[in-house]
Structure formats: C-alpha cells, structure tokens
Motif scaffolding. Sequence first.
Motif, mmCIF file in Angstrom:
data_model
loop_
_atom_site.group_PDB
_atom_site.id
_atom_site.type_symbol
_atom_site.label_atom_id
_atom_site.label_comp_id
_atom_site.label_asym_id
_atom_site.label_seq_id
_atom_site.Cartn_x
_atom_site.Cartn_y
_atom_site.Cartn_z
ATOM 1 N N ASN A 59 -21.000 5.464 -22.804
ATOM 2 C CA ASN A 59 -22.455 5.424 -22.928
ATOM 3 C C ASN A 59 -22.843 5.311 -24.407
ATOM 4 O OD1 ASN A 59 -25.209 5.629 -22.667
ATOM 5 N ND2 ASN A 59 -25.208 7.735 -21.935
ATOM 6 N N PRO A 60 -22.524 4.188 -25.045
ATOM 7 C CA PRO A 60 -22.808 4.081 -26.478
ATOM 8 C C PRO A 60 -24.293 4.214 -26.815
ATOM 9 C CG PRO A 60 -22.077 1.970 -25.601
ATOM 10 C CD PRO A 60 -21.893 2.986 -24.517
ATOM 11 N N ASP A 61 -25.179 3.730 -25.947
ATOM 12 C CA ASP A 61 -26.611 3.841 -26.236
ATOM 13 C C ASP A 61 -27.091 5.287 -26.180
ATOM 14 O OD1 ASP A 61 -26.781 1.118 -26.588
ATOM 15 O OD2 ASP A 61 -27.441 0.729 -24.532
ATOM 16 N N GLY A 62 -26.431 6.119 -25.393
ATOM 17 C CA GLY A 62 -26.806 7.515 -25.281
ATOM 18 C C GLY A 62 -26.144 8.413 -26.314
ATOM 19 N N SER A 63 -25.238 7.862 -27.114
ATOM 20 C CA SER A 63 -24.548 8.650 -28.143
ATOM 21 C C SER A 63 -25.493 8.981 -29.285
ATOM 22 C CB SER A 63 -23.346 7.873 -28.685
ATOM 23 O OG SER A 63 -22.372 7.710 -27.680
ATOM 24 N N LEU A 64 -25.389 10.204 -29.792
ATOM 25 C CA LEU A 64 -26.222 10.619 -30.921
ATOM 26 C C LEU A 64 -25.810 9.872 -32.187
ATOM 27 C CD1 LEU A 64 -28.505 12.547 -31.733
ATOM 28 C CD2 LEU A 64 -26.737 14.254 -32.267
ATOM 29 N N TYR A 65 -24.505 9.737 -32.401
ATOM 30 C CA TYR A 65 -23.963 9.019 -33.556
ATOM 31 C C TYR A 65 -22.948 8.000 -33.070
ATOM 32 C CZ TYR A 65 -25.923 12.490 -36.756
ATOM 33 O OH TYR A 65 -26.773 13.284 -37.457
ATOM 34 N N ARG A 66 -22.605 7.073 -33.958
ATOM 35 C CA ARG A 66 -21.499 6.142 -33.758
ATOM 36 C C ARG A 66 -20.546 6.329 -34.925
ATOM 37 N NH1 ARG A 66 -24.413 0.597 -33.867
ATOM 38 N NH2 ARG A 66 -22.857 0.552 -35.476
ATOM 39 N N ARG A 67 -19.262 6.128 -34.674
ATOM 40 C CA ARG A 67 -18.274 6.184 -35.763
ATOM 41 C C ARG A 67 -17.896 4.758 -36.120
ATOM 42 N NH1 ARG A 67 -13.092 6.231 -34.854
ATOM 43 N NH2 ARG A 67 -13.155 7.524 -32.979
ATOM 44 N N GLU A 68 -18.043 4.420 -37.399
ATOM 45 C CA GLU A 68 -17.716 3.081 -37.865
ATOM 46 C C GLU A 68 -17.215 3.147 -39.297
ATOM 47 O OE1 GLU A 68 -21.489 1.369 -36.941
ATOM 48 O OE2 GLU A 68 -22.318 1.836 -38.890
ATOM 49 N N LYS A 69 -16.668 2.044 -39.783
ATOM 50 C CA LYS A 69 -16.148 1.993 -41.159
ATOM 51 C C LYS A 69 -17.242 1.518 -42.111
ATOM 52 C CE LYS A 69 -11.520 2.650 -40.806
ATOM 53 N NZ LYS A 69 -10.398 2.578 -41.689
ATOM 54 N N THR A 70 -17.200 2.045 -43.337
ATOM 55 C CA THR A 70 -18.116 1.623 -44.391
ATOM 56 C C THR A 70 -17.367 1.584 -45.712
ATOM 57 O OG1 THR A 70 -20.355 1.932 -45.277
ATOM 58 C CG2 THR A 70 -18.993 3.913 -45.050
ATOM 59 N N ASP A 71 -17.931 0.869 -46.675
ATOM 60 C CA ASP A 71 -17.339 0.780 -48.005
ATOM 61 C C ASP A 71 -17.625 2.048 -48.801
ATOM 62 O OD1 ASP A 71 -16.342 -1.882 -47.824
ATOM 63 O OD2 ASP A 71 -18.359 -2.658 -48.177
ATOM 64 N N ILE A 72 -16.620 2.502 -49.525
ATOM 65 C CA ILE A 72 -16.805 3.563 -50.516
ATOM 66 C C ILE A 72 -17.210 2.860 -51.809
ATOM 67 C CG2 ILE A 72 -15.657 5.400 -51.825
ATOM 68 C CD1 ILE A 72 -13.663 5.589 -49.437
ATOM 69 N N LEU A 73 -18.216 3.400 -52.494
ATOM 70 C CA LEU A 73 -18.699 2.792 -53.732
ATOM 71 C C LEU A 73 -18.015 3.399 -54.945
ATOM 72 C CD1 LEU A 73 -22.536 2.660 -52.978
ATOM 73 C CD2 LEU A 73 -20.790 0.917 -52.508
ATOM 74 N N ASP A 74 -17.862 2.592 -56.003
ATOM 75 C CA ASP A 74 -17.305 3.089 -57.263
ATOM 76 C C ASP A 74 -18.415 3.683 -58.132
ATOM 77 O OD1 ASP A 74 -18.643 0.950 -58.537
ATOM 78 O OD2 ASP A 74 -16.806 -0.244 -58.771
ATOM 79 N N ASP A 75 -18.093 4.034 -59.375
ATOM 80 C CA ASP A 75 -19.064 4.666 -60.271
ATOM 81 C C ASP A 75 -20.222 3.753 -60.644
ATOM 82 O OD1 ASP A 75 -17.622 6.997 -60.219
ATOM 83 O OD2 ASP A 75 -16.533 6.573 -62.077
ATOM 84 N N SER A 76 -20.081 2.442 -60.399
ATOM 85 C CA SER A 76 -21.153 1.481 -60.671
ATOM 86 C C SER A 76 -21.885 1.082 -59.392
ATOM 87 C CB SER A 76 -20.579 0.228 -61.341
ATOM 88 O OG SER A 76 -19.942 0.559 -62.551
#
Length: 143
Positions: free
Chosen positions: A89-106
């Motif tokens: 039930n993805p539409d009923g999920s409070l959150y989703r787990r997915e990948k994102t980029d980690i940012l550097d100091d800039s």
Amino acid sequence: MIAPPVSSGDQFIFYGLLKQGAASAPAHLDFPRHGEFLGPCRFRGRMIDLGGFPGVVPGEETCHGVLYRLDTARLARQMDEFEGIRAGNPDGSLYRREKTDILDDSDRPSGERAWIYTYNQSTDGYPVLEDGNWPLEKGRPRT
C-alpha cells in the motif's frame, strides 16, 4: 510495492526523530548496536514541520541531517515499520524510503548516496522549515 532492499554497510540520512539525541526517538531501535552515526550531512529537499516531527519532500533547498551507516541490514525492516511504510500500500505509507545524494561542503553532490525517508502524504497547511534543520528537542511521539 515493498521498499527496495537494504544491504549491510548502506548509509542512511536521518533528519528528525531518528537523529542521534532527538527527543521522542524510538527507544526500540538500537542504532549503536546495529551501526554507527557518522556525523552531520546535507542533502536537497524541502523540510516540513508536521507538528512534532518533520517530513522531507522533493525540493532544491539545502537540508541538514545526520549520516548513519547500517551494519545489520535487518534493522531496516524495523526502521521502515517505524516510518509507516506499508508493504502493498505505497499510497497509504506515511513515508517512502529512497536514495538521495549527499552534498559536499559546497552543497554539490559528493558522489555518495544514502537512503532517506521522504514524506508520502499531503503537506498542505504545514509550515516549511526555512533553515532545513529539525531541532533535536522539538520531537514528540507520532500517534
């Protein structure tokens, strides 16, 4: 739809109740036993104050979190449950787990990616956290 598999050694970005030292952090998740907090990190999104806990949705603002390395993949199932991920039930999920980029100091992608829990419900009427940083003391248990 079941959340994608997690492997031992994967990194997660925690930005709210799962951050080390957060008020109302879930006591049943034994983070020190199953991995290591690696320190502060940044990522892109829009952080929303949902009244006692935050949610991140897609956006271009710089947000702040804590990077965590998961050494025992089975803890991911418990984290998914805490974050309200509902298999089938993805539409009923409070959150989703997915990948994102980690940012550097800039504030540019560092080349590393990490799992993050993104909010999966309407954010209408909730304020944006302009600084993209959830205060540790602000949390309250989700009901």
